[in-house]
Design an enzyme around this catalytic site. Structure first.
Site, PDB file in Angstrom:
ATOM      1  N   ASP A  82       3.720   3.172   4.225  1.00  0.00           N
ATOM      2  CA  ASP A  82       5.156   3.192   4.536  1.00  0.00           C
ATOM      3  C   ASP A  82       5.809   4.426   3.902  1.00  0.00           C
ATOM      4  OD1 ASP A  82       5.120   0.398   5.687  1.00  0.00           O
ATOM      5  OD2 ASP A  82       4.479  -0.017   3.636  1.00  0.00           O
ATOM      6  N   TYR A 119      -9.851  -0.622   3.186  1.00  0.00           N
ATOM      7  CA  TYR A 119      -9.319  -1.836   2.561  1.00  0.00           C
ATOM      8  C   TYR A 119     -10.446  -2.526   1.788  1.00  0.00           C
ATOM      9  CZ  TYR A 119      -5.303  -0.725   5.349  1.00  0.00           C
ATOM     10  OH  TYR A 119      -4.221  -0.060   5.873  1.00  0.00           O
ATOM     11  N   GLN A 159      -0.481  13.942  -1.808  1.00  0.00           N
ATOM     12  CA  GLN A 159      -0.660  13.949  -0.349  1.00  0.00           C
ATOM     13  C   GLN A 159      -1.234  15.255   0.232  1.00  0.00           C
ATOM     14  OE1 GLN A 159       2.811  13.095   2.045  1.00  0.00           O
ATOM     15  NE2 GLN A 159       1.976  11.152   2.690  1.00  0.00           N
ATOM     16  N   ARG A 177      -8.024   4.859   6.741  1.00  0.00           N
ATOM     17  CA  ARG A 177      -7.519   3.514   7.028  1.00  0.00           C
ATOM     18  C   ARG A 177      -6.049   3.580   7.486  1.00  0.00           C
ATOM     19  NH1 ARG A 177      -6.622   1.006   0.868  1.00  0.00           N
ATOM     20  NH2 ARG A 177      -4.378   1.395   0.811  1.00  0.00           N
ATOM     21  N   GLY A 178      -5.468   2.410   7.749  1.00  0.00           N
ATOM     22  CA  GLY A 178      -4.017   2.292   7.971  1.00  0.00           C
ATOM     23  C   GLY A 178      -3.495   3.174   9.084  1.00  0.00           C
ATOM     24  N   GLU A 179      -2.464   3.942   8.764  1.00  0.00           N
ATOM     25  CA  GLU A 179      -1.853   4.799   9.794  1.00  0.00           C
ATOM     26  C   GLU A 179      -1.853   6.276   9.416  1.00  0.00           C
ATOM     27  OE1 GLU A 179       1.737   3.357  11.674  1.00  0.00           O
ATOM     28  OE2 GLU A 179       2.487   5.395  11.955  1.00  0.00           O
ATOM     29  N   ASN A 204       0.819  -1.227   0.000  1.00  0.00           N
ATOM     30  CA  ASN A 204       0.000   0.000   0.000  1.00  0.00           C
ATOM     31  C   ASN A 204       0.854   1.279   0.000  1.00  0.00           C
ATOM     32  OD1 ASN A 204      -2.215  -1.743   0.123  1.00  0.00           O
ATOM     33  ND2 ASN A 204      -2.107  -1.809   2.345  1.00  0.00           N
TER      34      ASN A 204
HETATM   35  O1  TRH Z   1      -2.145   2.698   2.287  1.00  0.00           O
HETATM   36  P1  TRH Z   1      -2.273   2.275   3.698  1.00  0.00           P
HETATM   37  O2  TRH Z   1      -3.128   1.127   3.935  1.00  0.00           O
HETATM   38  O3  TRH Z   1      -0.857   2.023   4.248  1.00  0.00           O
HETATM   39  C1  TRH Z   1      -0.348   1.297   5.333  1.00  0.00           C
HETATM   40  C2  TRH Z   1       0.450   0.156   4.798  1.00  0.00           C
HETATM   41  O4  TRH Z   1      -0.420  -0.877   4.411  1.00  0.00           O
HETATM   42  C3  TRH Z   1       1.408  -0.306   5.832  1.00  0.00           C
HETATM   43  O5  TRH Z   1       2.124  -1.434   5.436  1.00  0.00           O
HETATM   44  C4  TRH Z   1       0.696  -0.554   7.111  1.00  0.00           C
HETATM   45  O6  TRH Z   1       1.662  -0.762   8.072  1.00  0.00           O
HETATM   46  C5  TRH Z   1      -0.110   0.656   7.492  1.00  0.00           C
HETATM   47  O7  TRH Z   1      -1.027   1.005   6.446  1.00  0.00           O
HETATM   48  C6  TRH Z   1      -0.878   0.461   8.772  1.00  0.00           C
HETATM   49  O8  TRH Z   1      -2.864   3.489   4.574  1.00  0.00           O
HETATM   50  P2  TRH Z   1      -2.238   4.860   5.128  1.00  0.00           P
HETATM   51  O9  TRH Z   1      -1.272   4.592   6.215  1.00  0.00           O
HETATM   52  O10 TRH Z   1      -3.372   5.728   5.443  1.00  0.00           O
HETATM   53  O11 TRH Z   1      -1.451   5.489   3.919  1.00  0.00           O
HETATM   54  C7  TRH Z   1      -2.056   6.049   2.803  1.00  0.00           C
HETATM   55  C8  TRH Z   1      -1.264   7.212   2.275  1.00  0.00           C
HETATM   56  O12 TRH Z   1      -1.789   7.615   1.019  1.00  0.00           O
HETATM   57  C9  TRH Z   1      -1.335   8.443   3.175  1.00  0.00           C
HETATM   58  O13 TRH Z   1      -0.071   9.083   3.209  1.00  0.00           O
HETATM   59  C10 TRH Z   1      -2.342   9.332   2.484  1.00  0.00           C
HETATM   60  C11 TRH Z   1      -2.075   9.009   1.041  1.00  0.00           C
HETATM   61  N1  TRH Z   1      -3.152   9.287   0.089  1.00  0.00           N
HETATM   62  C12 TRH Z   1      -2.938  10.247  -0.877  1.00  0.00           C
HETATM   63  O14 TRH Z   1      -1.879  10.911  -0.874  1.00  0.00           O
HETATM   64  N2  TRH Z   1      -3.910  10.461  -1.810  1.00  0.00           N
HETATM   65  C13 TRH Z   1      -5.089   9.784  -1.824  1.00  0.00           C
HETATM   66  O15 TRH Z   1      -5.936  10.034  -2.711  1.00  0.00           O
HETATM   67  C14 TRH Z   1      -5.296   8.810  -0.797  1.00  0.00           C
HETATM   68  C15 TRH Z   1      -6.590   8.029  -0.762  1.00  0.00           C
HETATM   69  C16 TRH Z   1      -4.302   8.565   0.130  1.00  0.00           C
END
Ligand code: TRH
Length: 399
Positions: free
Chosen positions: A24, A205, A266, A282-284, A21
């Site tokens: 990270d 997810y 971002q 979701r995620g972090e 995803n």
């Molecule tokens: O994508 P994620 O599920 O990421 C993580 C990883 O799976 C990782 O391995 C795991 O340890 C962690 O989750 C818990 O979700 P997250 O953390 O929210 O990251 C998404 C990133 O994408 C965040 O920096 C925001 C960015 N983003 C954009 O820049 N534009 C978008 O349109 C969207 C939907 C997200």
């Protein structure tokens, strides 16, 4: 937030492996930028996968070995091989999620005098054990090096959360300007009736119960627009649209309009969160950004073996909203955690109505929470302050 002046001119290497995803690289990129722009640190970001990175930042050249983006030196980390000299080693070395910098780099770290400060930046959890592990040292089994655990978190005994110094002001200014919100959404094709409706963003997810959510909104009395970045819950979104979930695709059925957006860069994602009345994250990283948006949010937690994530979800809800049952119940249902009999009887529609009735309370909580968490300092400043204390120790002891 005042910059950490001791860090001006400091060099820092941040190693990031993209496990899956976007979280990270999303977290590492955010940290790298803040270190550079707010603290004057010279950052080298080593990342093994540039394609995911490019989705968050369109300036990334996926074929470049080394490139400069927003003042950060980005290095394509292709291999664990390689010979490094002490001159290659940064003053501070951070490995994200125990991702193992190349052995040659670590060997060079051991030859430096004084040694660099070495951190393992861990994942976020609201569980209590984090406080006991934050800042703990771990000796290298062979080399004269010590690595320190750095845990993000919600209390003063943790490293805090990533939060840029101008963020709150920018967010409040944006949300107070209805024209700015409309213009932001209109660039994705949103029509005035969508902008006037109850606006939601959806990032979850693939296993989230999206069809149940859509069904409920569609059959509700209130007009709802759901903005979904491309690639999110694609199967459910396509089923609703009856067409490929490409940016610009839109469909209204009953009270619900679903609109597909591009996956935005971002900083624009923050604006999407600020524009909506409620966000599904979701995620972090998106989870933390929703906490800064000053709006209600529902978290879809990253699934783990043996349902470990249920423990983490409960730990967060217990800290965030122990007295707001509607939010806890809805979050548990969204994550398919066994609901209580009462929740089961209420069904999606009943739970949503209770949640909506609590929006003012949840919004107030969001602001209190932000102030409470930020009283512990932001993660980047905390990390640099900890590094400073370890560097003074290193030069005193000449370890
Ligand atoms: O994508 P994620 O599920 O990421 C993580 C990883 O799976 C990782 O391995 C795991 O340890 C962690 O989750 C818990 O979700 P997250 O953390 O929210 O990251 C998404 C990133 O994408 C965040 O920096 C925001 C960015 N983003 C954009 O820049 N534009 C978008 O349109 C969207 C939907 C997200």
């Amino acid at each position: 937030m005042s910059p950490n002046h001791a860090s001006q001119g400091t060099t820092l290497a941040l190693f990031c492996k993209v496990v899956d995803n976007y979280g990270d690289i999303g977290i590492c990129w955010r940290l790298a930028r803040q270190l550079t722009t707010e603290h004057g640190v010279a950052v080298s970001l080593w990342v093994d996968e540039l394609r995911s990175f490019r989705r968050l930042c369109s300036h990334v050249d996926i074929d470049a070995e080394v490139q400069e983006i927003d003042g950060v030196t980005v290095r394509h980390w292709r291999t664990q091989e390689g010979v490094f000299s002490t001159g290659d080693v940064a003053d501070i070395v951070i490995e994200f999620f125990a991702c193992d910098p190349p052995p040659g780099y670590v060997a060079a770290m051991a030859k430096c005098d004084p040694r660099p400060v070495w951190f393992n930046l861990e994942g976020l959890s609201a569980e209590e054990w984090v406080e006991g592990c934050h800042a703990l040292p771990s000796m290298h089994p062979r080399l004269p090096l010590t690595k320190y655990f750095f845990f993000p978190g919600f209390t003063s005994k943790t490293g805090g959360l990533l939060h840029e110094s101008g963020l709150e002001e920018e967010r409040r200014k944006f949300q107070a300007d209805a024209g700015a919100v409309s213009a932001f959404l209109a660039q994705f094709g949103a029509r005035s009736e969508e902008i006037a409706s109850l606006k939601t963003s959806l990032f979850c997810y693939p296993h989230a119960p999206v069809p149940a959510l859509f069904d409920m909104w569609q059959n509700g009395a209130q007009a709802v627009t759901c903005f979904v970045p491309e690639g999110v819950a694609a199967e459910s979104v396509e089923a609703f649209l009856g067409a490929p979930a490409k940016p610009g695709a839109v469909h209204t059925r009953g009270a619900l309009t679903v609109r597909v957006l591009p996956f935005v860069p971002q900083p624009e994602y923050d604006k999407l969160l600020w524009s909506c009345d409620i966000n599904f994250v979701r995620g972090e990283d998106s989870f933390v950004r929703a906490q800064w948006a000053g709006r209600p949010f529902v978290w879809h937690i990253y699934p783990q073996d043996k349902d470990l994530h249920h423990v983490k979800l409960r730990a967060f809800l217990q800290r965030y909203c122990p007295d707001i049952d509607s939010l806890s119940a809805f979050s548990m249902r969204w994550n398919e955690v066994q609901a209580s009999d009462v929740e089961e009887r209420a069904g999606w529609q009943g739970m949503w109505m209770q949640l909506q009735a609590d929006f003012p309370k949840i919004t107030a909580r969001s602001n209190e929470w932000q102030a409470k968490v930020l009283a512990n300092g932001d993660l980047t400043s905390n990390l640099l302050n900890f590094a400073d204390s370890l560097r003074s120790l290193n030069s005193e002891n000449k370890v």
